[in-house]
Scaffold this motif. Structure first.
Motif, PDB file in Angstrom:
ATOM      1  N   GLU A 197       0.854  -1.190   0.000  1.00 14.54           N
ATOM      2  CA  GLU A 197       0.000   0.000   0.000  1.00 14.54           C
ATOM      3  C   GLU A 197       0.891   1.240   0.000  1.00 14.54           C
ATOM      4  OE1 GLU A 197      -3.757   1.940   2.530  1.00 14.54           O
ATOM      5  OE2 GLU A 197      -2.839   0.043   3.160  1.00 14.54           O
TER       6      GLU A 197
ATOM      7  N   GLY B 141      -7.980   6.249   7.481  1.00 18.29           N
ATOM      8  CA  GLY B 141      -7.773   4.911   6.963  1.00 18.29           C
ATOM      9  C   GLY B 141      -8.492   3.883   7.817  1.00 18.29           C
ATOM     10  N   VAL B 142      -8.896   2.802   7.206  1.00 17.12           N
ATOM     11  CA  VAL B 142      -9.668   1.774   7.905  1.00 17.12           C
ATOM     12  C   VAL B 142      -8.926   1.285   9.147  1.00 17.12           C
ATOM     13  CG1 VAL B 142     -10.645  -0.550   7.717  1.00 17.12           C
ATOM     14  CG2 VAL B 142     -10.835   1.052   5.790  1.00 17.12           C
TER      15      VAL B 142
ATOM     16  N   THR C 232      -5.973   2.869  10.346  1.00 17.02           N
ATOM     17  CA  THR C 232      -5.146   3.923  10.927  1.00 17.02           C
ATOM     18  C   THR C 232      -5.616   4.229  12.344  1.00 17.02           C
ATOM     19  OG1 THR C 232      -4.741   4.884   8.741  1.00 17.02           O
ATOM     20  CG2 THR C 232      -4.348   6.300  10.650  1.00 17.02           C
TER      21      THR C 232
ATOM     22  N   GLN D  39      -3.392   9.137   5.545  1.00  8.82           N
ATOM     23  CA  GLN D  39      -4.330   8.182   6.118  1.00  8.82           C
ATOM     24  C   GLN D  39      -4.313   6.813   5.446  1.00  8.82           C
ATOM     25  OE1 GLN D  39      -6.341   8.582   8.882  1.00  8.82           O
ATOM     26  NE2 GLN D  39      -5.140  10.438   9.173  1.00  8.82           N
ATOM     27  N   TYR D  40      -4.134   6.788   4.155  1.00 16.59           N
ATOM     28  CA  TYR D  40      -4.174   5.511   3.434  1.00 16.59           C
ATOM     29  C   TYR D  40      -3.515   5.689   2.069  1.00 16.59           C
ATOM     30  CZ  TYR D  40      -8.071   7.661   0.913  1.00 16.59           C
ATOM     31  OH  TYR D  40      -8.846   8.510   0.156  1.00 16.59           O
TER      32      TYR D  40
ATOM     33  N   GLY E 295      -3.506   2.505   7.304  1.00 19.36           N
ATOM     34  CA  GLY E 295      -4.040   2.459   5.953  1.00 19.36           C
ATOM     35  C   GLY E 295      -5.324   1.663   5.837  1.00 19.36           C
ATOM     36  N   ASN E 296      -5.634   1.252   4.624  1.00 22.19           N
ATOM     37  CA  ASN E 296      -6.882   0.530   4.346  1.00 22.19           C
ATOM     38  C   ASN E 296      -6.705  -0.976   4.245  1.00 22.19           C
ATOM     39  OD1 ASN E 296      -8.435   2.828   4.349  1.00 22.19           O
ATOM     40  ND2 ASN E 296      -8.495   3.049   2.118  1.00 22.19           N
ATOM     41  N   TYR E 297      -5.451  -1.453   4.332  1.00 20.66           N
ATOM     42  CA  TYR E 297      -5.193  -2.890   4.168  1.00 20.66           C
ATOM     43  C   TYR E 297      -4.259  -3.328   5.291  1.00 20.66           C
ATOM     44  CZ  TYR E 297      -6.981  -1.696  -0.421  1.00 20.66           C
ATOM     45  OH  TYR E 297      -7.756  -1.217  -1.441  1.00 20.66           O
ATOM     46  N   ASP E 298      -4.701  -4.251   6.101  1.00 18.93           N
ATOM     47  CA  ASP E 298      -3.935  -4.682   7.264  1.00 18.93           C
ATOM     48  C   ASP E 298      -2.893  -5.719   6.851  1.00 18.93           C
ATOM     49  OD1 ASP E 298      -3.269  -4.558   9.945  1.00 18.93           O
ATOM     50  OD2 ASP E 298      -4.596  -6.213  10.488  1.00 18.93           O
TER      51      ASP E 298
END
Length: 308
Positions: A182, A221-222, A224, A234-235, A295-298
């Protein structure tokens, strides 16, 4: 500031571990790290060891890839000059390796486990719990807490990761290699319109450049954490870089003619991935790399080897 790190997979790196399995060889490495380049006679004198013993140990260290040697002319004959290669050596016992399908091997690399770097400010690292070290100080990238990093950012330069080449363990050949991560640009604050040319290379071969459109901060971000202010990045965009016999691609679009053959994968026990922004980039807009907890992807940086 640039330092070289070596990450050793015990299964694939047995020659390296053997190279370290001697007090005399460790003493040679420590001496070269402290004093810089020395010839064999100088090493023998300083360590008070027989010249023959030093020559044998130097040869083993060279075969393990832990030192580099060069034969130069001396007043009488030739001399072998030795140099240390790495500043730090890390032994990793668990690489989160799993087979996702019969012909694929995945390795997830934590953001902070880079093996070398050279960055310029603004730059920094943070974990899910807080800032690591000092902001805008490149030397902070040496902080031991870097291993916890979930977000890395810098303006110019690179970070480089050393993945284990696990295809060698199974005696299979690689037909395709993928890197998934990401990414976004980096600007003080955020800006959706802030292009940046982010370039990847593998084993020293440049595979191509993806131009990030911006640094995104329109919403949190999902993954964050709440403590990270909304005015910060944030993402990013989840990008898939793929290299095979037909060339190099990002999200299916060709970015260069670099092929697997250019990466010389069969010749190396490790696969070195460098991510950065060139000084002469057309759009030198910095870089954010997002990992677990941001971010948006763990996820961290994922390498996928597809084998034959």
């Amino acid at each position: 500031m640039s330092r070289n790190f070596l990450v050793v997979d015990p299964e694939a790196g047995m020659p390296i571990l053997k190279g370290l399995a001697s007090p005399a060889r460790v003493a040679v490495l420590m001496l070269l790290h402290e004093k810089g380049a020395l010839n064999v006679n100088e090493i023998a004198d300083i360590l008070d060891l027989p010249q023959s013993s030093v020559s044998t140990n130097v040869q083993m260290l060279e075969e393990a890839g832990l030192i580099q040697t060069e034969t130069l002319k001396a007043r009488k004959g030739n001399q072998k000059v030795c140099r240390s290669v790495y500043d730090e050596i890390l032994v990793v016992f668990k690489n989160e390796i799993k087979e996702t399908e019969p012909d694929a091997i995945e390795v997830s690399m934590p953001l902070g486990l880079y093996t070398s770097f050279e960055v310029t400010a603004p730059c920094g690292l943070c974990s899910a719990d807080g800032i690591i070290g000092l902001l805008d100080v490149p030397n902070t990238f040496l902080d031991p807490d870097r291993m916890k990093a979930g977000l890395i950012w810098f303006t110019r330069g690179y970070v480089e990761y050393q993945f284990p080449n696990n295809a060698r363990l199974t005696n299979t050949s690689i037909r395709e290699i993928e890197f998934v991560m990401e990414l976004s640009s980096e600007v003080p604050g955020t800006s959706a319109d802030w292009p940046s040319d982010i370039t990847l290379s593998v084993n020293g071969a440049e595979i191509g450049t993806w131009t990030s459109p911006g640094d995104f901060g329109d919403k949190r971000g999902v993954f964050t954490p709440d403590w990270w202010k909304l005015k910060g990045s944030q993402y990013g965009k989840l990008k898939n870089f793929r290299i095979n016999d037909d060339g190099a691609f990002v999200d299916g679009l060709r970015i260069s003619n670099t092929t697997l053959n250019d990466l010389r994968l069969s010749q190396h026990h490790s696969i070195r991935l460098r991510i950065g922004v060139h000084d002469d980039a057309k759009h030198p807009g910095g870089i954010n790399i997002f990992g677990r907890g941001f971010g948006n992807y763990d996820q961290d940086i994922l390498m996928r080897l597809k084998t034959r």
